[in-house]
Design an enzyme around this catalytic site. Structure first.
Site, short mmCIF file in Angstrom:
data_model
loop_
_atom_site.label_atom_id
_atom_site.label_comp_id
_atom_site.label_asym_id
_atom_site.label_seq_id
_atom_site.Cartn_x
_atom_site.Cartn_y
_atom_site.Cartn_z
N GLU A 1 0.82 -1.21 0.00
CA GLU A 1 0.00 0.00 0.00
C GLU A 1 0.86 1.26 0.00
O GLU A 1 0.54 2.24 -0.69
CB GLU A 1 -0.94 0.00 1.21
N ARG B 1 0.93 3.92 -3.24
CA ARG B 1 0.36 5.24 -2.94
C ARG B 1 1.43 6.31 -2.73
O ARG B 1 1.40 7.35 -3.37
CB ARG B 1 -0.53 5.15 -1.70
N ASP C 1 -5.31 -9.98 -7.54
CA ASP C 1 -5.70 -9.21 -8.73
C ASP C 1 -4.54 -8.55 -9.46
O ASP C 1 -4.31 -8.78 -10.65
CB ASP C 1 -6.76 -8.18 -8.36
N GLU D 1 -12.23 0.91 -9.92
CA GLU D 1 -11.96 -0.09 -10.96
C GLU D 1 -12.90 0.03 -12.17
O GLU D 1 -12.47 -0.14 -13.32
CB GLU D 1 -12.04 -1.50 -10.37
N THR E 1 -1.01 0.58 -10.21
CA THR E 1 -2.32 0.11 -9.76
C THR E 1 -3.02 1.12 -8.86
O THR E 1 -4.15 0.88 -8.43
CB THR E 1 -2.18 -1.25 -9.04
#
Length: 660
Positions: free
Chosen positions: A288, A292, A421, A557, A646
């Site tokens: 994360e 980010r 994913d 998404e 992502t």
């Protein structure tokens, strides 16, 4: 009778004084030296030898310490001088937003910054140009700050430099510019590809202005109630902390630049310069924080050309490196950026496959920009290791991997939802980032797509919607996370870069399904998880939702894939679908005092039950993709020049060095 004794004589005290002609004690150094010498002569030979040995030993230690400290200071001063010469690897791709005549608004009292002028501009023009004078002035100021903080910012840098070089491939021959290199540390690296130049910038259209309005509303709430904190709690007008690193602010930096919000960008940049410090005793999640924080800083650097963001990114990258110190080189999920202590999560001893395989874009780019191969090597070693593992099913991977043995765990469960994913997404995007030369990545991706078709693809009833389910020990489940809606965009991106045409056909079919996951809900917003109806029943819709899955977290998404499908097909229906989603966000998640809130029930438009949390990705991804979706300019962050991580942070596709 005895005679009377005579009276006793009185008692007298005498002081004996010895006079020495020509000599007197006056506390002088010569007297003390003679006294010390007398004491020294009174010591035994053994005692004198021990004292001499200790003195000699201390002198040697002092000499060695002086030499070591002198070398370190020379290295630090040399490195600082070298960095002062460094310039951005790429000129800012989007020009600085233009000034407007509007008067500034009063800043909330809780903000540490002074009010700044209000700026407004049209959509960004992808014209390549050198940084503005203001940017150069800022870099001069930052150089002074860097000299003051060199010990803090570079403290962790000298550890773990020993890595094996394994260079990424470069893209097909196109003109490009080389990056600044560090001659002693790395060979020349590929430069980022220059985007195509747009002659004129068009003003934002009506739908883009609506996105800008939504962003400003969300930002106003964050700025007033959660400035410098991770996430806004818009209903209670407060904030929540995860890592304590200003996640929302960093996640939104490149969005503000793309939307032309210069006032907000400059204010956020000032916070990054003055307040963002990584020397703190806090655990962060490797995945994360990479997508980010590291991704956000790298993207902000590429778009603005401001070296502040690159320096922060390198500092943060150094602090993440201890996570890779495991027996298998599969990184731990968590690392303390202050102490360097890394560990697995509390609930398991394993790492998730998606997390350890979805940090490569960022670490590879950090190595390319800094010349320090350790970031790229650590991340790519994970990719090579996962490639070699058994336990896959036609390219599909399990969800967990052991940091100790390096083997997959919890075998037999395959999904494209949470914990797996982005593994598939980053296979394709690394291949694109590196110039379509790393065939191992492409082969793994193509095999996985075939595995999806073979094992996970089904059609629902009654509308025959194509969806991606899950497989658990040979048993199929018609469960699909909203997270899986990244897949249509990824498939379309692959088809755009030359992969089989049936990938685009599947992308279109899955895009229709993701749209229906939103449309069939009363609020027009998708739940977190849906189950599809596999059997014809007159009273059943295709999409079924369990009570525990009805929440919506403002996820990106669906709009992410709408952006790719519209950009690559030109079909305006995808823009219309995105417009419906924006209207639903405004109707059911917008909080009047500022910000947007996740909701607990997408089935109840009268009481959607706000959850009092605005995720950082709403500004970093959802609104950014909506703005790009509503643009008809294919050169606005061209998919031939950029690859999005992502978390929707654009990073440049590598171009070959000059003369290659």
């Amino acid at each position: 009778m005895y005679p009377t004794p005579p009276p006793a004589a009185p008692h007298r005290d005498f002081i004996s004084v010895t006079l020495s002609l020509g000599q007197s004690y006056d506390g002088s150094k010569s007297w003390r030296r003679r006294s010390c010498w007398r004491k020294w002569k009174q010591l035994s030979r053994l005692q004198r030898n021990v004292i001499l040995f200790l003195l000699t030993f201390l002198m040697l230690c002092g000499l060695l310490s002086y030499i070591s400290v002198a070398d370190q200071w020379r290295a630090v001063n040399g490195r600082s001088a070298e960095e002062r010469k460094m310039r951005p690897a790429d000129p800012p791709v989007l020009p600085a937003p233009q000034k407007a005549d509007a008067n500034p608004e009063d800043s909330p009292g809780v903000l540490p910054q002074k009010p700044q002028r209000h700026f407004r501009r049209g959509p960004p023009n992808l014209q390549i140009r050198a940084p503005s004078k203001d940017s150069k002035d800022r870099r001069q100021d930052d150089t002074k700050q860097r000299d003051e903080m060199v010990g803090d910012a570079r403290q962790e840098e000298n550890t773990q430099r020993t890595v094996v070089s394994w260079r990424g491939a470069v893209i097909e021959p196109q003109p490009g510019t080389e990056l600044p290199s560090r001659k002693a540390e790395a060979p020349p690296r590929p430069s980022s590809q220059a985007p195509r130049i747009q002659s004129q910038a068009a003003p934002p259209n009506e739908r883009q202005r609506a996105v800008i309005d939504a962003f400003r509303h969300a930002w106003a709430g964050y700025r007033k109630f959660a400035w410098g904190h991770d996430e806004l709690k818009p209903v209670s007008r407060s904030f929540s902390e995860w890592f304590g690193l200003g996640l929302t602010l960093i996640d939104a930096l490149d969005t503000m630049w793309i939307l032309g919000l210069k006032k907000e960008f400059e204010e956020a940049r000032k916070w990054v310069s003055k307040k963002l410090r990584f020397q703190k005793d806090v655990d962060v999640n490797l995945f994360e924080s990479t997508i980010r924080v590291l991704g956000g800083l790298l993207s902000a650097y590429h778009l603005s050309g401001d070296e502040l963001f690159l320096r922060k990114a390198e500092d943060f990258g150094n602090r993440l490196m201890p996570a890779f110190q495991t027996p298998s080189k599969i990184p731990y999920s968590d690392v303390n950026i202050g102490t360097g202590a890394a560990h697995p999560p509390r609930w398991t001893s394993d790492s998730t496959v998606a997390e350890v395989t979805s940090i490569q874009l960022e670490f590879r780019e950090l190595s390319r920009l800094t010349g320090r191969k350790k970031f790229q090597e650590a991340a790519e070693e994970v990719t090579r290791h996962v490639h070699s593992l058994s336990g896959k099913k036609d390219g599909l991977v399990p969800m967990f991997i052991s940091t100790h043995s390096g083997l997959f765990t919890h075998m037999g469960v395959f999904t494209l939802g949470a914990r797996a994913d982005s593994y598939y997404e980053y296979l394709l995007k690394q291949w694109i980032q590196g110039g379509k030369k790393e065939t191992q990545l492409l082969e793994d991706y193509l095999e996985a797509v075939e595995g999806i078709k073979k094992h996970l693809l089904r059609r629902s009833e009654p509308r025959k919607l194509t969806f991606v389910g899950e497989l658990a020990h040979g048993r199929f489940s018609a469960k699909m996370d909203h997270l899986v809606c990244f897949l249509p965009g990824t498939l379309a991106l692959g088809a755009h870069h030359g992969l089989p045409a049936d990938h685009m056909e599947l992308a279109r079919a899955l895009m229709d399904t993701c749209y229906q996951m939103n449309r069939q809900m009363e609020t027009g917003l998708s739940p977190e998880i849906v189950h599809f109806n596999l059997y014809p029943q007159s009273d059943h819709k295709d999409v079924q939702v369990k009570p525990a899955d009805r929440h919506n977290l403002l996820r990106p998404e669906t709009v992410e894939s709408l952006f790719y499908l519209h950009r690559l097909t030109g079909d305006p229906k995808y823009q219309d679908w995105g417009w419906e989603l924006l209207q639903s966000f405004n109707a059911y998640t917008r909080v009047p005092s500022g910000g947007y809130s996740s909701i607990s029930n997408v089935r109840d438009p009268l009481n959607p039950q706000p959850r009092d949390k605005m995720e950082s990705f709403f500004l970093g991804e959802t609104l950014k993709y909506l703005y790009l979706l509503f643009s008809d300019d294919p050169d606005l962050l061209s998919l031939d020049a950029y690859v999005f991580n992502t978390e929707a942070h654009p990073l440049p596709i590598w171009a070959p060095p000059r003369g290659a």
